[in-house]
Write an enzyme that holds these catalytic residues in place. Structure first.
Site, PDB file in Angstrom:
ATOM      1  CG  HIS A  18      -1.958  -1.033   1.365  1.00  0.00           C
ATOM      2  ND1 HIS A  18      -2.184  -1.731   2.459  1.00  0.00           N
ATOM      3  CD2 HIS A  18      -2.812  -1.531   0.665  1.00  0.00           C
ATOM      4  CE1 HIS A  18      -3.006  -2.628   2.317  1.00  0.00           C
ATOM      5  NE2 HIS A  18      -3.572  -2.637   0.942  1.00  0.00           N
ATOM      6  CE  LYS A  42     -13.891  -7.151   4.139  1.00  0.00           C
ATOM      7  NZ  LYS A  42     -13.251  -6.573   3.198  1.00  0.00           N
ATOM      8  NE  ARG A  91      -2.488  -7.492  -4.325  1.00  0.00           N
ATOM      9  CZ  ARG A  91      -3.393  -7.569  -3.174  1.00  0.00           C
ATOM     10  NH1 ARG A  91      -2.909  -7.788  -2.005  1.00  0.00           N
ATOM     11  NH2 ARG A  91      -4.432  -7.535  -3.169  1.00  0.00           N
ATOM     12  CB  SER A 130      -4.140  -6.678   4.521  1.00  0.00           C
ATOM     13  OG  SER A 130      -3.858  -5.381   4.035  1.00  0.00           O
TER      14      SER A 130
HETATM   15  P1  ADP Z   1      -9.614  -4.055  -0.422  1.00  0.00           P
HETATM   16  O1  ADP Z   1     -10.315  -4.854   0.906  1.00  0.00           O
HETATM   17  O2  ADP Z   1     -10.252  -3.173  -0.911  1.00  0.00           O
HETATM   18  O3  ADP Z   1      -8.902  -5.184  -1.418  1.00  0.00           O
HETATM   19  P2  ADP Z   1      -6.843  -3.630   0.490  1.00  0.00           P
HETATM   20  O4  ADP Z   1      -6.504  -2.876   1.725  1.00  0.00           O
HETATM   21  O5  ADP Z   1      -6.706  -5.031   0.586  1.00  0.00           O
HETATM   22  O6  ADP Z   1      -8.594  -3.293   0.195  1.00  0.00           O
HETATM   23  O7  ADP Z   1      -6.109  -3.174  -0.862  1.00  0.00           O
HETATM   24  C1  ADP Z   1      -6.469  -1.711  -1.263  1.00  0.00           C
HETATM   25  C2  ADP Z   1      -5.813  -1.587  -2.511  1.00  0.00           C
HETATM   26  O8  ADP Z   1      -4.191  -1.750  -2.254  1.00  0.00           O
HETATM   27  C3  ADP Z   1      -5.972  -2.530  -3.538  1.00  0.00           C
HETATM   28  O9  ADP Z   1      -6.156  -1.798  -4.887  1.00  0.00           O
HETATM   29  C4  ADP Z   1      -5.045  -3.639  -3.876  1.00  0.00           C
HETATM   30  O10 ADP Z   1      -5.062  -4.105  -5.175  1.00  0.00           O
HETATM   31  C5  ADP Z   1      -3.977  -2.784  -3.466  1.00  0.00           C
HETATM   32  N1  ADP Z   1      -2.693  -3.293  -2.967  1.00  0.00           N
HETATM   33  C6  ADP Z   1      -2.641  -4.109  -1.753  1.00  0.00           C
HETATM   34  N2  ADP Z   1      -1.622  -4.800  -1.568  1.00  0.00           N
HETATM   35  C7  ADP Z   1      -0.875  -4.295  -2.604  1.00  0.00           C
HETATM   36  C8  ADP Z   1       0.680  -4.657  -3.250  1.00  0.00           C
HETATM   37  N3  ADP Z   1       1.318  -5.526  -2.527  1.00  0.00           N
HETATM   38  N4  ADP Z   1       1.087  -4.181  -4.253  1.00  0.00           N
HETATM   39  C9  ADP Z   1       0.193  -3.366  -4.823  1.00  0.00           C
HETATM   40  N5  ADP Z   1      -1.029  -2.859  -4.536  1.00  0.00           N
HETATM   41  C10 ADP Z   1      -1.496  -3.679  -3.456  1.00  0.00           C
END
Ligand code: ADP
Length: 153
Positions: A18, A42, A91, A130
């Site tokens: 992120h 959730k 990703r 995450s």
């Molecule tokens: P959500 O529940 O909306 O997927 P996340 O917090 O998991 O929320 O992710 C938010 C954004 O960050 C998403 O667009 C996800 O693809 C991006 N993201 C998460 N991890 C990575 C990573 N390692 N590299 C690039 N983008 C990421």
């Protein structure tokens, strides 16, 4: 016109993946609102307050980066903030398929006013999520190389 992007997510917790997206997004946008989308149905590992605190610590001193939370549709939050862009990270192929459907829906919902901008995951960061961080934490492993310093439990 100011270029304002919302970077929406659960951030449960924020990871180095992120952080990388926000750092690189800074070159594209005047302001980035990192926004925790809160869904009452959730369940999360970290409370909204904890996730906010991790984000606030991580982005303290970042120019043009703000933290916020919202409930409901991301596009409605964007409108309330005057943001024309949604920032998301990609990703892998699974992200692509999922994100494609959401981006098309959001664009249609807003009469093509809101564009989603995707940045590819940084090299060496594509494996970070995450959910993996939560698994490592649950099993008492070393999670510190996956998250910003602000995330310490
Ligand atoms: P959500 O529940 O909306 O997927 P996340 O917090 O998991 O929320 O992710 C938010 C954004 O960050 C998403 O667009 C996800 O693809 C991006 N993201 C998460 N991890 C990575 C990573 N390692 N590299 C690039 N983008 C990421």
């Amino acid at each position: 016109m100011e270029r304002i992007a919302v970077f929406p997510g659960s951030f449960d917790p924020i990871t180095l993946g992120h952080l990388d997206i926000v750092e690189r997004g800074q070159t594209l946008f005047d302001r980035i609102i990192v926004a925790i989308g809160h869904n009452a149905l959730k369940s999360y590992m970290f409370t909204l307050e904890q996730r906010m605190a991790f984000l606030e610590d991580t982005f303290a001193g970042f120019d043009g980066v703000e933290i916020d939370t919202y409930q409901g549709l991301t596009v409605d939050f964007c409108k309330s903030k005057g943001a024309n862009f949604i920032l998301r990270g990609l990703r892998n192929p699974a992200d692509f398929e999922f994100e494609k459907a959401i981006a098309h829906t959001n664009r249609t919902l807003t009469n093509r006013e809101i564009e989603t901008v995707f940045l590819l995951t940084g090299s060496g960061k594509s494996f970070i999520s995450s959910s993996i961080v939560r698994d490592v934490i649950r099993n008492n492993g070393n999670y510190t190389f996956l998250v910003p310093d602000a995330v310490r439990i």
